[in-house]
Design an enzyme around this catalytic site. Sequence first.
Site, PDB file in Angstrom:
ATOM      1  N   PHE A 150       0.652  -1.737  -0.382  1.00 28.39           N
ATOM      2  CA  PHE A 150       0.016  -0.218   0.198  1.00 28.39           C
ATOM      3  C   PHE A 150       0.688   1.501  -0.078  1.00 28.39           C
ATOM      4  O   PHE A 150       0.186   2.194  -0.190  1.00 28.39           O
ATOM      5  CB  PHE A 150      -0.950  -0.336   1.552  1.00 28.39           C
ATOM      6  CG  PHE A 150      -0.192   0.515   2.004  1.00 28.39           C
ATOM      7  CD1 PHE A 150      -0.408   2.404   3.231  1.00 28.39           C
ATOM      8  CD2 PHE A 150       0.229  -0.459   3.025  1.00 28.39           C
ATOM      9  CE1 PHE A 150       0.365   1.704   3.497  1.00 28.39           C
ATOM     10  CE2 PHE A 150       1.120  -0.386   4.643  1.00 28.39           C
ATOM     11  CZ  PHE A 150       0.995   0.836   4.756  1.00 28.39           C
ATOM     12  N   GLU A 177      -5.008  -4.196  -1.463  1.00 24.59           N
ATOM     13  CA  GLU A 177      -6.908  -3.008  -1.884  1.00 24.59           C
ATOM     14  C   GLU A 177      -6.817  -2.717  -0.824  1.00 24.59           C
ATOM     15  O   GLU A 177      -8.036  -1.703  -0.834  1.00 24.59           O
ATOM     16  CB  GLU A 177      -7.142  -4.930  -0.431  1.00 24.59           C
ATOM     17  CG  GLU A 177      -6.808  -5.737   0.677  1.00 24.59           C
ATOM     18  CD  GLU A 177      -5.523  -5.849   0.316  1.00 24.59           C
ATOM     19  OE1 GLU A 177      -4.437  -5.845  -0.363  1.00 24.59           O
ATOM     20  OE2 GLU A 177      -5.544  -6.828   0.977  1.00 24.59           O
ATOM     21  N   SER A 227       5.398  -7.185   4.152  1.00 27.01           N
ATOM     22  CA  SER A 227       6.119  -7.541   4.713  1.00 27.01           C
ATOM     23  C   SER A 227       6.701  -8.552   4.629  1.00 27.01           C
ATOM     24  O   SER A 227       6.622  -9.540   4.196  1.00 27.01           O
ATOM     25  CB  SER A 227       5.028  -6.955   5.701  1.00 27.01           C
ATOM     26  OG  SER A 227       3.850  -8.219   5.353  1.00 27.01           O
ATOM     27  N   CYS A 282       9.987   1.464   3.071  1.00 26.85           N
ATOM     28  CA  CYS A 282      10.695   0.554   3.751  1.00 26.85           C
ATOM     29  C   CYS A 282      12.141   1.175   3.865  1.00 26.85           C
ATOM     30  O   CYS A 282      12.875   0.428   4.241  1.00 26.85           O
ATOM     31  CB  CYS A 282      11.108  -0.213   2.900  1.00 26.85           C
ATOM     32  SG  CYS A 282      10.804   0.330   1.018  1.00 26.85           S
ATOM     33  N   GLU A 376       9.450  -3.123  12.929  1.00 27.09           N
ATOM     34  CA  GLU A 376       9.063  -2.157  11.739  1.00 27.09           C
ATOM     35  C   GLU A 376       7.593  -1.366  12.342  1.00 27.09           C
ATOM     36  O   GLU A 376       6.541  -2.167  13.008  1.00 27.09           O
ATOM     37  CB  GLU A 376       8.713  -3.063  11.313  1.00 27.09           C
ATOM     38  CG  GLU A 376       8.544  -1.535   9.965  1.00 27.09           C
ATOM     39  CD  GLU A 376       8.415  -2.251   8.202  1.00 27.09           C
ATOM     40  OE1 GLU A 376       7.944  -3.618   7.948  1.00 27.09           O
ATOM     41  OE2 GLU A 376       8.429  -1.911   7.220  1.00 27.09           O
TER      42      GLU A 376
END
Length: 485
Positions: A150, A177, A227, A282, A376
């Site tokens: 996303f 989504e 992820s 990231c 994270e």
Amino acid sequence: MKYKPVQNYIKGEFTNSSSTRKLDVISPLDGNKLSEVPMSSATDLDEAVRAAKAVFPHWSKTPIKERVQVFFRYKYLLEKNLQELAELCSEENGKTIGESIAEIEKCIELTEFATSLPQLVTGEILEVSRGVECRTEHVPLGVVASIVPFNFPAMVPCWTLPNAIALGNCMIMKPSEKVPLCVGKLAELLKEAGLPDGVFNVVHGDVEIVEAICDHPDIQAVSFVGSTKVAKIIYQRATSNYKRCLALGGAKNHLMVLPDAIPGMTAQNVAASMSGCAGQRCMAASAMIAVGNVDSIIDKICDEARKIIPGKNLGAVINKESKERIEKYITEAEKDGAKILVDGRNTKVEGKENGTYVGPTVIDYVKPEMSVAKEEIFGPVISIMRTNTVDEALAIENANPYGNAASVFTQNGGAARYIIDHASAGMIGVNVGVPVPREPFSFGGWNESKFGVGDITGKSSIEFWTKLKKSTIKWNAEAGVNWMS
Ligand code: NAD
């Protein structure tokens, strides 16, 4: 609902999914409903794969110089539609309009690289013994898939689609989504640029469709960005079905600040790295290691963080669950004895009370065993740990399971070189807070930030999206064979 329901894109047409299961698409900026996205079935995927497979013989045999003409036109169309795409990106993801413009500009740079592929995929040829030559050529794989997260609704799709398609493959894209809108616009622009129907297809959905991609016998390669937890599942499932797979995972990037770092520049970089895109990058700096006494730099980082205002120069995090998760991390760190220097919890933006904002957060005196140091967080939060030496800092960095990026702020070339050599990460920054390599250099981490061989962008992606054909050729003139008889 601002936009009409999202549809799949198969064989050059927007089509309804065969499934009735759907999710709302909510803007993190204000909580308003933007659209609905279908959770497609394996039947929808099958239709997309059939369309891609049918056009593959034509597309793969189109000379690469002709294929990249589509991407010259697509690049121009991205430029022409930059503002519209940026607004869509900001609405569905929650990032600021400035960050969204930068994201589309990055899509343009990635496409520019794809147009240079004919110069980079020339094969090799050598006379290996008298009258015998060996030659190599890069051959496309067939139907390939790209599953994306996303946090970059347009850029991560553009990590894969221009290169994979310019190299002769046909693609199925599975958007997140949570942010399904930008990819639909990219599909429209590819069509306008002259891409033949079926070469690029979009199938929306969640777990069901991802599993179907990993299992589909006619999909040759799967690229995944998301992820680490899901990257591991995808990598295992796709490779157990004998597919080529490159799965990029999560990150926990460490930024080491040495006492000789330039204070103002370092503070600005640290604050920008931890808060850009609301920390949902990231490559964001998430842990800072203060080596020696850098208290005056930490004060400046707090000053910079306080200048970052939610709803103005700081966007929203993706949803309510994410906001709650990030705030829980901060509270837990406080309970465990860390000191919250700048607190972004309970942030509300006037007039956008249903938006999901977290203010910039600076946490000091974090211990390596705390969850904010290890996990994270994916929010605008930096956790500061303190060490006396560079080796202690490197020991903390090396112990974390991820390996996307690491940075050092110093004016000492020797110390910088030492950290480049000893940090366990694929992308290193020296006085750079977000060390994303720009084209033609490739993007990719190490350790649990990436599973599979090679990188996802740049020259390295050529190896992933093609297979090498090696021919050994001997012309035997004396045989006098008449090939026309
Ligand atoms: P995610 O792993 O939740 O989702 C990524 C994709 O996988 C989505 O398309 C989603 O629909 C699908 N998916 C989710 N759960 C699944 C499951 N159980 N089985 C199969 N498919 C599933 O990631 P996200 O929340 O969308 O994105 C954020 C994550 O992505 C962060 O961890 C971030 O670090 C990472 N990321 C990494 C890079 C990189 O280059 N390494 C780049 C961008 C984002």
